[in-house]
Design an enzyme around this catalytic site. Structure first.
Site, short mmCIF file in Angstrom:
data_model
loop_
_atom_site.label_atom_id
_atom_site.label_comp_id
_atom_site.label_asym_id
_atom_site.label_seq_id
_atom_site.Cartn_x
_atom_site.Cartn_y
_atom_site.Cartn_z
N SER A 256 0.84 -1.19 0.00
CA SER A 256 0.00 0.00 0.00
C SER A 256 0.88 1.24 0.00
CB SER A 256 -0.93 0.00 1.21
OG SER A 256 -0.18 -0.11 2.40
N CYS A 257 0.31 2.33 -0.50
CA CYS A 257 1.05 3.59 -0.57
C CYS A 257 1.38 4.04 0.85
CB CYS A 257 0.22 4.66 -1.30
SG CYS A 257 0.38 4.49 -3.09
N PRO A 258 2.53 4.64 1.02
CA PRO A 258 3.41 5.18 -0.02
C PRO A 258 4.52 4.23 -0.46
CG PRO A 258 4.16 5.98 2.08
CD PRO A 258 2.94 5.11 2.36
N MET A 259 4.53 2.99 -0.05
CA MET A 259 5.64 2.09 -0.33
C MET A 259 5.95 1.96 -1.83
SD MET A 259 7.69 0.88 1.74
CE MET A 259 9.24 0.43 1.01
N ASN B 260 -0.13 7.64 -8.23
CA ASN B 260 0.97 8.27 -7.51
C ASN B 260 2.31 8.04 -8.20
OD1 ASN B 260 -0.79 9.29 -5.58
ND2 ASN B 260 -0.51 7.57 -4.20
#
Length: 67
Positions: free
Chosen positions: A8-11, A40
């Site tokens: 999941s973001c921000p990874m 993103n």
């Protein structure tokens, strides 16, 4: 190729950002399974001078970043 599926973001963005900063590749492929990650990563890539094309198959995305 960077595989961000299941993250999941921000990874996913951080992984792509590190690859861009480390190697500055002329082309980079990224696998993603979340539309928000695609958005993103695309934003980051455009800001970093890359053009992005996205292909979708079975709910998974392949982003190709090119300088």
């Amino acid at each position: 190729m960077i595989d961000t599926r299941g993250l999941s973001c921000p990874m996913p963005v951080i992984m792509v950002q590190k690859a861009i900063k480390k190697d500055a590749p002329a082309q980079l492929e990224v696998l993603a399974d979340a539309r928000v990650a695609v958005e993103n990563i695309t934003r980051l890539a455009n800001h970093s001078g890359y053009q992005v094309s996205v292909a979708e198959a079975d709910g998974e995305f392949t982003l190709t970043l090119k300088k």
